[in-house]
Structures are given as C-alpha cells and as structure tokens.
Design a protein around this motif. Structure first.
Motif, PDB file in Angstrom:
ATOM      1  N   LYS A   5       1.060  -0.993   0.176  1.00 37.38           N
ATOM      2  CA  LYS A   5      -0.022   0.168  -0.553  1.00 37.38           C
ATOM      3  C   LYS A   5       0.608   0.987  -0.013  1.00 37.38           C
ATOM      4  N   GLY A   6       1.898   1.005  -0.828  1.00 40.95           N
ATOM      5  CA  GLY A   6       2.880   2.513  -1.491  1.00 40.95           C
ATOM      6  C   GLY A   6       3.947   2.912  -0.025  1.00 40.95           C
ATOM      7  N   LYS A   7       4.144   2.106   1.038  1.00 43.14           N
ATOM      8  CA  LYS A   7       5.136   1.680   2.042  1.00 43.14           C
ATOM      9  C   LYS A   7       6.017   0.667   1.815  1.00 43.14           C
ATOM     10  N   VAL A   8       7.576   0.878   1.976  1.00 41.78           N
ATOM     11  CA  VAL A   8       8.300  -0.768   1.502  1.00 41.78           C
ATOM     12  C   VAL A   8       8.847  -0.100   2.960  1.00 41.78           C
ATOM     13  N   ASP A  47      -8.745  -2.201  -8.502  1.00 46.85           N
ATOM     14  CA  ASP A  47      -9.735  -3.144  -9.236  1.00 46.85           C
ATOM     15  C   ASP A  47      -9.834  -3.868  -7.889  1.00 46.85           C
ATOM     16  N   LEU A  48      -9.461  -4.371  -6.643  1.00 46.45           N
ATOM     17  CA  LEU A  48      -9.353  -4.078  -5.745  1.00 46.45           C
ATOM     18  C   LEU A  48     -10.823  -3.976  -5.155  1.00 46.45           C
ATOM     19  N   ASP A  49     -11.623  -4.848  -4.283  1.00 44.95           N
ATOM     20  CA  ASP A  49     -13.048  -4.605  -4.034  1.00 44.95           C
ATOM     21  C   ASP A  49     -13.313  -4.371  -2.455  1.00 44.95           C
ATOM     22  N   GLU A  50     -13.444  -4.328  -1.903  1.00 40.39           N
ATOM     23  CA  GLU A  50     -14.112  -3.392  -0.733  1.00 40.39           C
ATOM     24  C   GLU A  50     -13.488  -4.519   0.378  1.00 40.39           C
ATOM     25  N   LYS A  51     -13.341  -6.027   0.242  1.00 42.87           N
ATOM     26  CA  LYS A  51     -13.319  -7.006   0.990  1.00 42.87           C
ATOM     27  C   LYS A  51     -11.841  -6.945   0.964  1.00 42.87           C
ATOM     28  N   GLU A  52     -10.962  -7.194   0.086  1.00 42.72           N
ATOM     29  CA  GLU A  52      -9.838  -6.917  -0.425  1.00 42.72           C
ATOM     30  C   GLU A  52      -9.203  -6.199   0.422  1.00 42.72           C
ATOM     31  N   MET A  53      -9.328  -4.811   0.253  1.00 43.32           N
ATOM     32  CA  MET A  53      -9.206  -3.871   0.696  1.00 43.32           C
ATOM     33  C   MET A  53      -8.853  -2.966   1.952  1.00 43.32           C
ATOM     34  N   LYS A  54      -9.973  -4.204   2.664  1.00 44.56           N
ATOM     35  CA  LYS A  54      -9.640  -4.502   4.241  1.00 44.56           C
ATOM     36  C   LYS A  54      -7.977  -4.972   4.491  1.00 44.56           C
ATOM     37  N   ILE A  55      -8.359  -5.990   3.771  1.00 42.85           N
ATOM     38  CA  ILE A  55      -7.393  -7.041   4.672  1.00 42.85           C
ATOM     39  C   ILE A  55      -6.228  -6.635   4.423  1.00 42.85           C
ATOM     40  N   LEU A  56      -6.554  -6.258   3.227  1.00 39.78           N
ATOM     41  CA  LEU A  56      -4.909  -5.264   2.441  1.00 39.78           C
ATOM     42  C   LEU A  56      -4.785  -4.507   4.080  1.00 39.78           C
TER      43      LEU A  56
END
Length: 293
Positions: free
Chosen positions: A215-218, A264-273
């Motif tokens: 998510k943009g960080k390393v 293209d990730l859905d809401e559930k996948e973004m929550k997991i990330l």
C-alpha cells in the motif's frame, strides 16, 4: 556319579570343582554380556543426544534484526499485543554490544523480580562493562565504542560467558535507528528487488534486509520476519516485491505477485490489505524504510 568322575579325573570331589568352574564361566559370560549391553545402551544414548542437538540446530530460528522498540517488548512482562497473557509465556532478551541473546532460561536473573531485571529487553553492554545499574547506560549502543580497555575486556567477558558458558542462543543484532533508512525516502523498483534477503548484511545488521512493499510503503521484514519471508520460507515469494495485490487477495499466484495494481480490488480485499499493513506497523513493528516509487 561323583565317584566315577573322581576315578576318571584322579581328583577327589571333582564334581564340586566342576560346579565351581561352571559357575565362574557362566558368571564371566553373564557379566561381559551385561557390559556389552550397557555399552550399546550408552552409545545409543549418546547418538540420541547428538541427533537431538543436530535437530535443534536445524530447527533454530534464522537470525533477525531488532529495533530498540522491538527488543523492549521481550522483557518478561505480559504482552497483550502479542497474545502473551502471563510471564511464563514472555521471552526475555538482552543485547550486549548489539548482539541479542535469548536469556529466557536465566529469567530468574533477568526476568521480573530477578537481580538483573533492569536489563531485560534493553541494550546493556555499557552497563555490564561498567558493572553499573545506572539507567543512563542502558540502550547506549554507541557507548560500547567509547569504553576504556578494562571496560572493553569486561564486556567481552560477558559476551563470552553468554555464548559459551550459559549457552544463551544468539538471535541476531540490535540495529540503531541511525542505520535504518528514512521512511520518507523514495524506494525504486530496482532497490526493492535488490533487497530480497539474498544480499550481504550491511554493517551493524544481523541478516540482510528483506524489503516488502504494501500500500505504497516499504517495510524491512528482516526485523522479525525472516522465518516467514526469508529463503525457503512460506512467504518468500513476496520478498523484494510490492506485494499489495497478492496480500489483499491472499494469493501466491504469479499473476498477483507480479502485478502491483490495486485499483480493481473490492472493499473486502482492501480491508484485508489494510489489516496486513496494520499488522506490519502495530503488531510486528517492522520499520518503514521508504515509499514506493
């Protein structure tokens, strides 16, 4: 029978002598048989111990890097964040001149209530070198370079004692904040790929950095994650990569590990990330070493 035996041998009471001889021979073979069995049992026991030691070495955790904040959690106290509810479950680590030891088996000295509990979860090289409980000497890794000859000898003696006499396992190294890259810098794709855990360990590190993008960080997951992201480990396919998409989809598929797009990730996948990032930052305390280019 006794008379006949005496006439044959010319020896009076020969039957009694024969009985004695039989007893002696039987005893000889019995004792030697027992000794051989005992020797075999001893040899088997030694082999079992040796095999156990080899297995222990093979199963030992790979070396890792520690931040000061990470080390501080291993002080023998209950830790709700890492689901350690009581003192018995909480390891005790100490650092001597940057070398981190697991002193849990000596928790009666270094754990809560012990005479050296002040050193639990801390860099204590300078304090031990000076034989002092002054808290100003704790977490002073740089101070180990400024000790006089006698103090350096004392510190070396403590390190030798921990390694060879106490047999405390060495877990890795405490890396000072000055050697950890800034979270504000930009990390190129080439640098990300280069730091996959297979390079050389930089000066002051216990193991090579393992960069993982999310998510943009390393994050440098060599600070506690070598057993997950290191060579031949279950999540090694994420090492040196932007794993955002793969983490969100909980996937090891190359089409996700090589694809960095999360648009293209859905809401559930973004929550997991988001949960992965929260784990990296709050629970694992992996240091953020930059932003993805």
């Amino acid at each position: 029978m006794s008379t006949q035996l005496d006439s044959l041998t010319g020896i009076q009471d020969s039957l009694g002598y024969l009985a004695i001889i039989i007893a002696v021979v039987s005893g000889y073979w019995y004792i030697n048989g027992q000794s051989a069995a005992q020797e075999k049992a001893n040899a088997d026991a030694v082999q079992a111990v040796t095999e156990a030691e080899v297995r222990e070495e093979e199963e030992a955790e790979p070396l890792r890097n520690f931040t000061v904040a990470q080390l501080a959690k291993f002080n023998g106290q209950p830790d709700a964040v890492n689901n350690r509810a009581n003192i018995e479950e909480t390891p005790v680590y100490v650092s001597l001149n940057g070398i981190v030891f697991d002193v849990t088996k000596g928790s009666n000295f270094y754990g809560p209530g012990g005479p050296y509990e002040l050193f639990a979860g801390r860099e204590c090289g300078v304090a031990l070198a000076k034989m002092s409980f002054d808290t100003t000497y704790l977490d002073d890794l740089a101070g180990c370079n400024n000790l006089n000859f006698g103090e350096k000898t004392e510190l070396e003696g403590w390190i030798e004692k921990f390694q060879y006499y106490r047999g405390y396992p060495c877990l890795g190294r405490l890396v000072p904040a000055s050697l950890i890259p800034s979270a504000d810098r930009v990390v190129s794709k080439e640098e990300l790929q280069k730091n996959d855990g297979n390079g050389e360990a930089p000066e002051g590190y216990g193991t090579p950095p393992i960069y993982l993008g999310a998510k943009g960080k390393v994050y440098d997951v060599s600070f506690g994650g070598t057993s997950f992201y290191g060579k031949d480990c279950p999540y090694n396919c994420f090492a040196g990569k932007d794993a955002s998409r793969a983490l969100a989809k909980m996937s090891f598929d190359v089409k996700n590990t090589e694809n960095t797009s999360i648009s293209d990730l859905d809401e559930k996948e973004m929550k997991i990330l988001d949960d992965w990032v929260k784990t990296f930052e709050s629970r694992k305390n992996y240091p953020c070493v930059g932003r993805l280019e």
